[in-house]
Design an enzyme around this catalytic site. Structure first.
Site, PDB file in Angstrom:
ATOM      1  N   GLU A   1      -2.637  -3.234  -2.880  1.00  0.00           N
ATOM      2  CA  GLU A   1      -1.472  -2.393  -2.592  1.00  0.00           C
ATOM      3  C   GLU A   1      -1.814  -1.308  -1.577  1.00  0.00           C
ATOM      4  O   GLU A   1      -0.984  -0.957  -0.724  1.00  0.00           O
ATOM      5  CB  GLU A   1      -0.951  -1.765  -3.882  1.00  0.00           C
TER       6      GLU A   1
ATOM      7  N   ASP B   1      -0.063  -0.686   1.960  1.00  0.00           N
ATOM      8  CA  ASP B   1       0.551   0.585   2.368  1.00  0.00           C
ATOM      9  C   ASP B   1       0.048   1.025   3.738  1.00  0.00           C
ATOM     10  O   ASP B   1       0.836   1.436   4.606  1.00  0.00           O
ATOM     11  CB  ASP B   1       0.243   1.670   1.339  1.00  0.00           C
TER      12      ASP B   1
ATOM     13  N   GLU C   1       4.995  -5.701   2.548  1.00  0.00           N
ATOM     14  CA  GLU C   1       4.990  -7.059   1.995  1.00  0.00           C
ATOM     15  C   GLU C   1       4.345  -8.052   2.958  1.00  0.00           C
ATOM     16  O   GLU C   1       3.627  -8.968   2.537  1.00  0.00           O
ATOM     17  CB  GLU C   1       6.411  -7.489   1.644  1.00  0.00           C
TER      18      GLU C   1
END
Length: 704
Positions: A601, A605, A541
């Site tokens: 994303e 990651d 995040e």
């Protein structure tokens, strides 16, 4: 109504993280209750066995080669013994934890229904859940709850009246996105302390534009089946057979035109392209004859909606022209369909079963989830902060928040410490990145101030009325914000959910209590497991604030250039490596990951794993870092990587995997494990993977 643009750890249809009653529970569920209640320090001797490590062993396939397929090595035991539940086309660690959370919520709601004890909020959620569970009453009502809305559509005589009804239904029954376009209220991206109206593309009944426009045999088959489904739902709503058949054909043609006007999902990720602020006059100029005033009056916004952010002006312009040249009877049939579709799950079994019959063709699911699961979800959606308050009181230990905040501080320190090693950055941009990082607000567990629902009335015998009362409350709450100061304390997820998000317009990260539980986090888990699981979530995040989209917002949440141009160009080069790497992965025959759609994303990651690992090593002497000595089967680093990987243990139907390639901004779980770790030299060292193996490729990517 739309929410701010948020980056989630997990997204997509509710099949990602809904609960399940008929699947074997996670072994960590029992481990959590068996764990000691005191917090060990770094000097405490490690126990000879540990329930969390024992659970980890049970998920593994020790016969698999960790240097060829680490996902299989970490999760093969779980995959082999866990059947895919008939009502869950995708199931995994997230779902197992969500199951436990939902079971806890179910018990709390049942207790509230039985004994409200004079507590108005307990009465409120107890009534809602009770009415939702009353299948006999809901089935007995049939389509009657829709009658007033369908009669209103039938009474429309002109386009001005039609747009007023669309506005009313966006507020009352469609949640702002079910017909023609999406509409909502969220912070102005370039003035993030003020709320603004957003108008965006929408109006499709079948998932995404690509499902209308692809011409392969499978897509054509599904589109034909969709047309049949629309016809059946119209029939259930009381439309005569001939009108239902003709209406379905016209609706499909109309929605296909909307799909042709729509941007691909990946293009919507660029906040620079989707920020187009105009005023009401500018909106009207897109089509001078379109009845925008009637729409805003119907929606309850009236003249307060002056500044408008039009996400995709070409879509809005094209949509208004399409409405102008479409027969009024077609527009009315289209609106009728969207009302029925939006409320099918709140109507009789005939509607629910038909909706499921079609969705199962797309997802591969075999059964509807249990009634109680659907009602837990609906009650939580209607009253997230009432349900959340009771859930937190029952499940969230008081010191967990402090431990989580300590870990986040260590993750942030690791991020800052890694910036000087990035050759593509310059000192100026690096310092600005650190400034933005220090400005991030971290919200842990639950809101500090709970929302007031005292104006929402509920009844234990009127499910549909309860749903509408909740919809109206939310719509009025958001409409009242137009032009007002942004509430920085607001949460956009219920505390019981297994998820987390970064909100760029507030530069904040939110970790609900629902995910701060095993196997992601527990104050008694070995430190490398906590850092590998929830630590990676935290790093993920945090990195969203600096991915290809989040990096365009500064520390105040304002969409504005703050990068040196040449550094921005070098960032794009680094990101291009990630996009190309994931775009080569074939998930199902002929179905590859969309590297552009999943770029943010994937960057998160890669960065999240790297930061969590660095934070663990930097914090090895933390008072919340139990020793791992004595667990000879693994080194501390191996525990870290196993814990990260087992957070993503999952199975899915082939249908769902194909569907999610189009819809989901995340890569499939297997590749959320294998690709980030194959790019990290510390992983190679931990498992002695030599260059040339699948998990140690010659060429790697690094952004953060």
């Amino acid at each position: 109504m739309l929410k701010p643009r948020l980056a989630f750890l997990l997204s997509g249809p509710t099949l990602c993280a809904t609960a399940l009653t008929n699947c074997a529970p996670s072994p960590v569920a029992d481990a959590a209750t068996a764990a000691p209640t005191t917090t060990p320090t770094a000097t405490d001797p490690a126990p000879p066995t540990n329930p969390y490590v024992t659970a980890m062993l049970g998920r593994m396939d020790p016969q698999a080669d960790p240097c060829e397929d680490f996902f299989r090595y970490a999760c093969g035991g779980w995959i082999d013994r866990t059947p895919l539940p008939p009502d869950k086309p995708r199931w995994g660690t997230f779902g197992e934890l969500a199951q436990r959370n939902n079971e806890a919520v179910r018990d709390l709601l049942a207790q509230a229904a039985e004994a409200p004890n004079g507590d108005a909020d307990r009465q409120r959620v107890g009534d809602f859940y009770t009415a939702c569970m009353d299948e006999a009453a809901i089935n007995g009502a049939g389509a009657a709850p829709l009658a007033a809305y369908l009669d209103k559509i039938d009474a429309v005589q002109n386009r001005n009246a039609y747009m007023r009804v669309v506005g009313e239904f966006h507020r009352q029954i469609l949640d702002g996105g079910g017909a023609l376009f999406s509409a909502g209220v969220y912070p102005d991206a370039k003035q993030p302390d003020r709320y603004i109206v957003n108008i965006g593309q929408g109006g499709l009944g079948f998932l995404d534009r690509d499902f209308y426009l692809k011409d392969d045999p499978r897509s054509k088959q599904l589109l034909t089946a969709y047309g049949v489904h629309v016809e059946k739902m119209l029939l259930l709503s009381g439309t005569p057979p001939e009108r239902a058949q003709k209406g379905a054909v016209a609706i499909l043609a109309f929605e296909t035109r909307l799909a042709e006007l729509s941007w691909p999902r990946a293009d919507l990720r660029d906040p620079d392209k989707t920020y187009n602020k105009i005023d009401r006059k500018g909106l009207q100029k897109l089509n001078r004859k379109f009845a925008w005033k009637a729409y805003f009056d119907g929606a309850g916004a009236g003249d307060t909606a002056q500044d408008i952010d039009v996400a995709v002006p070409d879509f809005i312009s094209g949509m208004t022209k399409l409405v102008a040249r479409t027969k009024l009877d077609t527009l009315k049939a289209y609106l009728r369909w969207h009302v029925v579709k939006a409320q099918a799950s709140n109507l009789s079994a005939a509607f629910e079963n038909e909706a499921f019959r079609f969705s199962a063709m797309v997802s591969g699911a075999k059964e509807l989830p249990a009634r109680w699961e659907r009602c837990v979800s609906k009650t939580t959606g209607a009253f997230p902060e009432i349900v959340g308050r009771y859930f937190v009181n029952a499940t969230f230990p008081g010191d967990s928040k402090d431990i989580a905040l300590t870990m986040i501080g260590q993750i942030e320190a690791a991020f800052a410490a890694g910036l000087p090693t990035l050759a593509w950055m310059d000192d100026t941009t690096r310092q600005r990145a650190i400034t933005k990082m220090h400005a991030i607000t971290n919200k842990i567990g639950h809101p500090d101030n709970w929302r007031d629902y005292s104006s929402v009335g509920t009844q234990p015998t009127a499910h549909f009325a309860n749903v509408l009362a909740s919809n109206e409350f939310e719509a009025r709450r958001k409409i009242a914000r137009i032009g007002q100061s942004v509430d920085k304390t607001e949460w956009f997820m219920p505390p019981s959910i297994v998820n987390a998000y970064y909100n760029p317009s507030a530069n904040e990260i939110v970790f609900p209590a629902g995910i701060l539980q095993p196997p992601f986090f527990h104050r008694e888990m070995p430190a490398p497991m906590n850092y590998g699981a929830i630590g990676m979530v935290m790093g993920h995040e945090l990195t969203h604030g600096f991915d290809d989209s989040g990096r365009k917002y500064d520390g105040t949440g304002r969409l504005t250039p703050w990068w040196e141009p040449e550094v921005s160009a070098r960032f794009d080069e680094q990101a291009s490596c990630v996009e190309k790497r994931y775009s080569t992965i074939e998930v199902q025959p002929g179905a590859r990951i969309n590297g552009k759609l999943t770029l943010g994303e994937n960057i998160a990651d890669l960065g999240g794993l790297k930061q969590a690992y660095a934070a663990y090593h930097a914090a090895a002497t933390s008072t919340h870092a139990p020793s791992v000595a004595g667990w000879a089967q693994f080194t501390a680093d191996q525990l870290f990587f196993l814990a990260y990987s087992q957070a993503w243990c999952s199975r899915a139907t082939p249908e769902v995997e194909r569907m999610m390639i189009t819809l989901d901004s995340h890569a499939p779980p297997k590749y959320r494990v294998n690709v980030p770790m194959s790019n990290l030299s510390e992983f190679w060292d931990a498992f002695q993977c030599v260059e040339g193996t699948a998990m140690h490729p010659q060429n790697t990517c690094e952004v953060w």
